[in-house]
Motif scaffolding. Structure first.
Motif, short mmCIF file in Angstrom:
data_model
loop_
_atom_site.label_atom_id
_atom_site.label_comp_id
_atom_site.label_asym_id
_atom_site.label_seq_id
_atom_site.Cartn_x
_atom_site.Cartn_y
_atom_site.Cartn_z
N GLY A 45 -69.58 23.79 -63.04
CA GLY A 45 -68.21 23.69 -63.51
C GLY A 45 -67.96 24.28 -64.89
N TRP A 46 -68.98 24.80 -65.55
CA TRP A 46 -68.84 25.39 -66.88
C TRP A 46 -68.25 26.79 -66.79
CZ3 TRP A 46 -71.14 29.92 -68.58
CH2 TRP A 46 -70.95 30.22 -69.93
N SER A 47 -67.45 27.14 -67.78
CA SER A 47 -67.04 28.54 -67.97
C SER A 47 -66.71 28.75 -69.44
CB SER A 47 -65.85 28.92 -67.09
OG SER A 47 -64.68 28.27 -67.52
N ASP A 48 -66.90 29.98 -69.89
CA ASP A 48 -66.53 30.27 -71.28
C ASP A 48 -65.08 30.74 -71.32
OD1 ASP A 48 -66.51 32.99 -70.61
OD2 ASP A 48 -68.39 33.43 -71.61
N GLU A 49 -64.57 30.97 -72.50
CA GLU A 49 -63.16 31.33 -72.66
C GLU A 49 -62.88 32.78 -72.31
OE1 GLU A 49 -61.74 30.24 -76.50
OE2 GLU A 49 -62.45 28.20 -76.31
N GLY A 50 -63.90 33.60 -72.30
CA GLY A 50 -63.72 35.02 -72.06
C GLY A 50 -63.43 35.73 -73.37
N SER A 51 -64.00 36.92 -73.51
CA SER A 51 -63.81 37.70 -74.73
C SER A 51 -64.27 39.13 -74.48
CB SER A 51 -64.60 37.09 -75.89
OG SER A 51 -65.98 37.13 -75.60
N ILE A 52 -64.02 39.97 -75.46
CA ILE A 52 -64.49 41.35 -75.40
C ILE A 52 -65.98 41.35 -75.78
CG2 ILE A 52 -64.27 43.67 -76.37
CD1 ILE A 52 -61.85 42.84 -74.71
N ALA A 53 -66.82 41.95 -74.94
CA ALA A 53 -68.26 42.01 -75.22
C ALA A 53 -68.50 42.87 -76.46
CB ALA A 53 -69.01 42.58 -74.01
N LYS A 54 -69.19 42.30 -77.44
CA LYS A 54 -69.48 43.00 -78.68
C LYS A 54 -70.73 43.86 -78.57
CE LYS A 54 -67.29 39.44 -81.44
NZ LYS A 54 -67.47 38.34 -82.37
N SER A 55 -71.51 43.66 -77.49
CA SER A 55 -72.77 44.36 -77.28
C SER A 55 -73.00 44.54 -75.79
CB SER A 55 -73.92 43.55 -77.86
OG SER A 55 -73.67 43.18 -79.18
N ASP A 56 -73.93 45.41 -75.44
CA ASP A 56 -74.37 45.53 -74.06
C ASP A 56 -75.11 44.25 -73.69
OD1 ASP A 56 -73.38 48.11 -73.91
OD2 ASP A 56 -75.32 49.05 -74.31
N MET A 57 -74.89 43.76 -72.46
CA MET A 57 -75.51 42.51 -72.02
C MET A 57 -76.13 42.68 -70.64
SD MET A 57 -73.86 38.72 -71.57
CE MET A 57 -73.24 38.95 -69.92
N TYR A 58 -77.39 42.30 -70.53
CA TYR A 58 -78.13 42.35 -69.28
C TYR A 58 -78.48 40.91 -68.91
CZ TYR A 58 -78.92 47.11 -71.01
OH TYR A 58 -78.75 48.37 -71.51
N THR A 59 -78.23 40.52 -67.66
CA THR A 59 -78.48 39.14 -67.24
C THR A 59 -79.18 39.12 -65.90
OG1 THR A 59 -76.53 38.40 -68.44
CG2 THR A 59 -77.36 36.93 -66.74
N THR A 78 -76.41 35.78 -57.85
CA THR A 78 -77.25 34.67 -57.39
C THR A 78 -78.71 34.90 -57.78
OG1 THR A 78 -77.65 35.68 -55.23
CG2 THR A 78 -75.72 34.27 -55.43
N LYS A 79 -79.53 33.89 -57.51
CA LYS A 79 -80.96 33.91 -57.84
C LYS A 79 -81.60 35.25 -57.45
CE LYS A 79 -85.28 31.62 -56.76
NZ LYS A 79 -85.93 30.53 -56.03
N GLY A 80 -82.30 35.85 -58.41
CA GLY A 80 -82.99 37.11 -58.16
C GLY A 80 -82.14 38.35 -58.38
N GLN A 81 -80.86 38.16 -58.67
CA GLN A 81 -79.98 39.30 -58.91
C GLN A 81 -79.68 39.43 -60.39
OE1 GLN A 81 -76.61 38.29 -56.40
NE2 GLN A 81 -77.44 39.52 -54.72
N GLY A 82 -79.22 40.61 -60.78
CA GLY A 82 -78.88 40.86 -62.17
C GLY A 82 -77.54 41.55 -62.30
N VAL A 83 -77.03 41.54 -63.52
CA VAL A 83 -75.75 42.19 -63.80
C VAL A 83 -75.79 42.75 -65.22
CG1 VAL A 83 -74.62 40.06 -64.61
CG2 VAL A 83 -73.24 41.93 -63.68
N TYR A 84 -75.15 43.89 -65.40
CA TYR A 84 -75.04 44.53 -66.72
C TYR A 84 -73.56 44.64 -67.07
CZ TYR A 84 -74.50 48.43 -69.94
OH TYR A 84 -74.12 49.23 -71.00
N VAL A 85 -73.22 44.27 -68.30
CA VAL A 85 -71.85 44.41 -68.80
C VAL A 85 -71.94 45.22 -70.09
CG1 VAL A 85 -69.81 43.21 -69.67
CG2 VAL A 85 -71.13 42.23 -67.78
N SER A 86 -71.15 46.26 -70.19
CA SER A 86 -71.23 47.12 -71.37
C SER A 86 -70.32 46.65 -72.49
CB SER A 86 -70.91 48.57 -71.01
OG SER A 86 -69.61 48.68 -70.50
N LYS A 87 -70.71 47.00 -73.68
CA LYS A 87 -69.94 46.71 -74.88
C LYS A 87 -68.50 47.19 -74.69
CE LYS A 87 -69.77 47.92 -79.76
NZ LYS A 87 -70.48 48.64 -80.84
N GLY A 88 -67.54 46.36 -75.09
CA GLY A 88 -66.13 46.72 -74.99
C GLY A 88 -65.43 46.21 -73.75
N ASP A 89 -66.20 45.78 -72.73
CA ASP A 89 -65.59 45.20 -71.53
C ASP A 89 -65.16 43.76 -71.83
OD1 ASP A 89 -65.90 47.37 -69.86
OD2 ASP A 89 -67.74 46.64 -68.93
#
Length: 110
Positions: A45-59, A78-89
């Motif tokens: 049930g957690w979520s953050d407020e959302g914002s502009i990514a200040k850096s590249d993020m790999y998860t 899901t488990k075993g998967q990854g996602v990349y979000v680039s700075k500025g998104d």
């Protein structure tokens, strides 16, 4: 140079649904602001407020489901998967179904 980390710095949010950040490398644990490597644990049930990514993020999701919304995507990772979000998104993270564990690497520009 070799740097050994015997245990991470643990940071807990003060949100109504608190998250736990176990930072192995980064500004708090190793005084390095160029990169952060952390294990995150977020409750159902957690979520953050959302914002502009200040850096590249790999998860990478280790357990559970991570909902990732960006200005152009809506992804359930899901488990075993990854996602990349680039700075500025625009980025919003959430764990809608269950407690979720994931590793995040944030890379700052030099």
């Amino acid at each position: 140079m070799v740097r050994f980390v015997s245990s991470p710095s643990v940071i807990r949010s003060s949100d109504a649904l608190p998250t736990s950040v176990e930072e192995y490398f980064g500004a708090i644990s190793s005084a390095d602001d160029r990169m952060t490597i952390a294990r995150m644990i977020s409750p159902a049930g957690w979520s953050d407020e959302g914002s502009i990514a200040k850096s590249d993020m790999y998860t990478i999701v280790l357990k559970g489901h991570l909902h990732v919304q960006t200005n152009g995507s809506d992804i359930l990772v899901t488990k075993g998967q990854g996602v990349y979000v680039s700075k500025g998104d625009w980025l919003q993270l959430g764990t809608p179904f269950e407690t979720t564990e994931y590793i995040t690497v944030i890379h700052e520009d030099a």
